[in-house]
Enzyme design. Structure first.
Site, PDB file in Angstrom:
ATOM      1  N   GLY A  18       0.764  -1.069   0.002  1.00 52.98           N
ATOM      2  CA  GLY A  18       0.025   0.038  -0.129  1.00 52.98           C
ATOM      3  C   GLY A  18       0.981   1.089  -0.030  1.00 52.98           C
ATOM      4  O   GLY A  18       1.728   1.359  -0.725  1.00 52.98           O
ATOM      5  N   ARG A  39       5.913  -6.383   9.101  1.00 51.92           N
ATOM      6  CA  ARG A  39       5.726  -7.758   9.601  1.00 51.92           C
ATOM      7  C   ARG A  39       6.055  -8.777   8.607  1.00 51.92           C
ATOM      8  O   ARG A  39       6.431  -9.844   9.058  1.00 51.92           O
ATOM      9  CB  ARG A  39       4.172  -7.919  10.161  1.00 51.92           C
ATOM     10  CG  ARG A  39       3.786  -7.021  11.186  1.00 51.92           C
ATOM     11  CD  ARG A  39       2.296  -7.214  11.663  1.00 51.92           C
ATOM     12  NE  ARG A  39       1.419  -6.758  10.883  1.00 51.92           N
ATOM     13  CZ  ARG A  39       0.873  -7.594   9.851  1.00 51.92           C
ATOM     14  NH1 ARG A  39       0.914  -8.771  10.130  1.00 51.92           N
ATOM     15  NH2 ARG A  39      -0.302  -7.076   9.112  1.00 51.92           N
ATOM     16  N   VAL A  66       5.094  -2.921  14.973  1.00 55.82           N
ATOM     17  CA  VAL A  66       5.159  -1.942  15.601  1.00 55.82           C
ATOM     18  C   VAL A  66       4.435  -1.861  16.760  1.00 55.82           C
ATOM     19  O   VAL A  66       4.741  -1.205  17.868  1.00 55.82           O
ATOM     20  CB  VAL A  66       4.746  -0.729  14.925  1.00 55.82           C
ATOM     21  CG1 VAL A  66       5.728  -0.239  13.556  1.00 55.82           C
ATOM     22  CG2 VAL A  66       3.315  -0.572  14.470  1.00 55.82           C
ATOM     23  N   TYR A 157     -11.645   3.277  15.150  1.00 52.27           N
ATOM     24  CA  TYR A 157     -10.649   3.648  14.196  1.00 52.27           C
ATOM     25  C   TYR A 157     -10.382   5.252  13.980  1.00 52.27           C
ATOM     26  O   TYR A 157      -9.301   5.783  14.092  1.00 52.27           O
ATOM     27  CB  TYR A 157     -10.933   3.146  12.873  1.00 52.27           C
ATOM     28  CG  TYR A 157      -9.994   3.378  11.646  1.00 52.27           C
ATOM     29  CD1 TYR A 157      -8.867   3.098  11.765  1.00 52.27           C
ATOM     30  CD2 TYR A 157     -10.399   4.438  10.603  1.00 52.27           C
ATOM     31  CE1 TYR A 157      -7.708   3.711  10.753  1.00 52.27           C
ATOM     32  CE2 TYR A 157      -9.784   5.003   9.810  1.00 52.27           C
ATOM     33  CZ  TYR A 157      -8.365   4.520   9.568  1.00 52.27           C
ATOM     34  OH  TYR A 157      -7.562   5.044   8.621  1.00 52.27           O
TER      35      TYR A 157
END
Length: 258
Positions: A18, A39, A66, A157
Site C-alpha cells: 500500500g 511484519r 510496531v 478507528y
C-alpha cells in the site's frame, strides 16, 4: 523541482504494501536510502532487492510489528546505532470492522489502538531522540479524514486517527527550537489493502467501498509525501488533507450509476 532528498535515509513503517510500499518506491527513485519496517519480512526482502538493483540505493529490512514494544526496542534501537534516520514515515496502521460501538469486538479495538497509536509512539520515541541529538529530521505521520469526521461504524478507528492528528500537533510543539519538522497527511478514500484487512478478505464488501468512482491510489499519497519531504528546511508543512475529486468529505461521495 530541486531534489533535496538524495543521499538521505528514510525509515518507513508498514512498508510491505500500500502507501508504505509506494513511499518506499518514490523515495528510492529520489535517491533516498531506506529502512523498511514491517511484519512481512519476505515481501520486504523482495522489495529491498528490487530497489537496490533498480535505484542503486541501500535498503535495510527491519522485520517487526510496531505494536510490539519489545520488538520495536529490540530491533530498532540497534538499527539506529548503525544508521542515521533523516526521515520517518509513520505509515503502519489498520482498521478492523464496522460495527457500532456496543457491538464492537474488543480484540479489534486493542489491535487498532496498539498499532495506530501505541506503535507510532514506540517508533517515534526512539527516532525523534536521535533527530533531536542531530538537530535535524522530518517526521511524516499518516492520518486520515477519519481523524477529522466520525463515520458510522468508524468509532475506534476514527479515534485512533484523531489521536495521530493530535500527536502530530504535539510533536511540533515538542520540537520547538529544533530543526525537526512534523507533518500529518490525511487522505480520504485510497484503494489499497486497507479495506481487504478491514473486511477480513470479503471481496464483495471491499469492492463496494470503491464502486462508482475513482479513488486515490497509494502512488497519489506517495507523490504528495515526496513533495512535503522535499521542501526547504525553513518550510514545515504541518497538515495536508488529500481527497479523490469524487469525494468532498466522508459523507459527500459522488458515485456514478453502473
Amino acid at each position: 523541482m530541486e531534489n533535496r532528498l538524495k543521499g538521505k535515509t528514510a525509515l518507513i513503517t508498514g512498508a510491505g504494501s500500500g502507501i508504505g510500499e509506494a513511499c518506499a518506491r518514490t523515495l528510492a527513485s529520489a535517491g533516498c536510502h531506506l529502512l523498511l519496517a514491517g511484519r512481512r519480512a519476505e515481501k520486504l526482502e523482495r522489495l529491498a532487492r528490487e530497489l537496490e538493483e533498480k535505484e542503486a540505493v541501500a535498503v535495510v529490512v527491519l522485520p517487526l510489528d510496531v505494536s510490539d514494544r519489545n520488538a520495536v526496542e529490540r530491533t530498532l534501537a540497534p538499527a539506529l546505532e548503525r544508521h542515521t534516520v533523516d526521515i520517518l514515515i509513520n505509515n503502519a496502521g489498520l482498521a478492523l470492522g464496522l460495527e457500532p460501538l456496543d457491538h464492537g469486538q474488543v480484540e479489534h479495538w486493542e489491535r487498532m489502538i496498539d498499532t495506530n497509536v501505541k506503535g507510532l509512539l514506540y517508533v517515534t520515541r526512539l527516532v525523534m531522540a536521535q533527530m533531536r541529538e542531530r538537530d535535524h529530521g522530518h517526521i511524516l505521520n499518516l492520518g486520515s479524514i477519519a481523524g477529522e469526521v466520525a463515520y458510522p461504524g468508524g468509532n475506534v478507528y476514527c479515534a485512533t486517527k484523531a489521536a495521530v492528528h493530535m500527536l502530530g500537533d504535539a510533536m511540533n510543539v515538542d520540537a520547538m527550537g529544533t530543526r525537526i519538522r512534523v507533518a500529518t497527511l490525511a487522505p480520504g478514500a485510497v484503494d489499497t489493502e486497507f479495506s481487504d484487512i478491514r473486511f477480513e478478505g470479503d471481496r464483495a464488501k471491499r469492492d463496494a467501498v470503491y464502486a462508482g468512482y475513482e479513488p486515490l491510489t497509494a502512488r497519489d499519497i506517495a507523490d504528495l509525501a515526496l513533495y512535503i519531504l522535499n521542501t526547504p528546511e525553513h518550510v514545515n508543512i504541518q497538515y495536508v488533507r488529500i481527497m479523490p475529486t469524487a469525494q468532498r468529505n466522508p459523507y459527500l461521495l459522488h458515485r456514478k450509476e453502473s
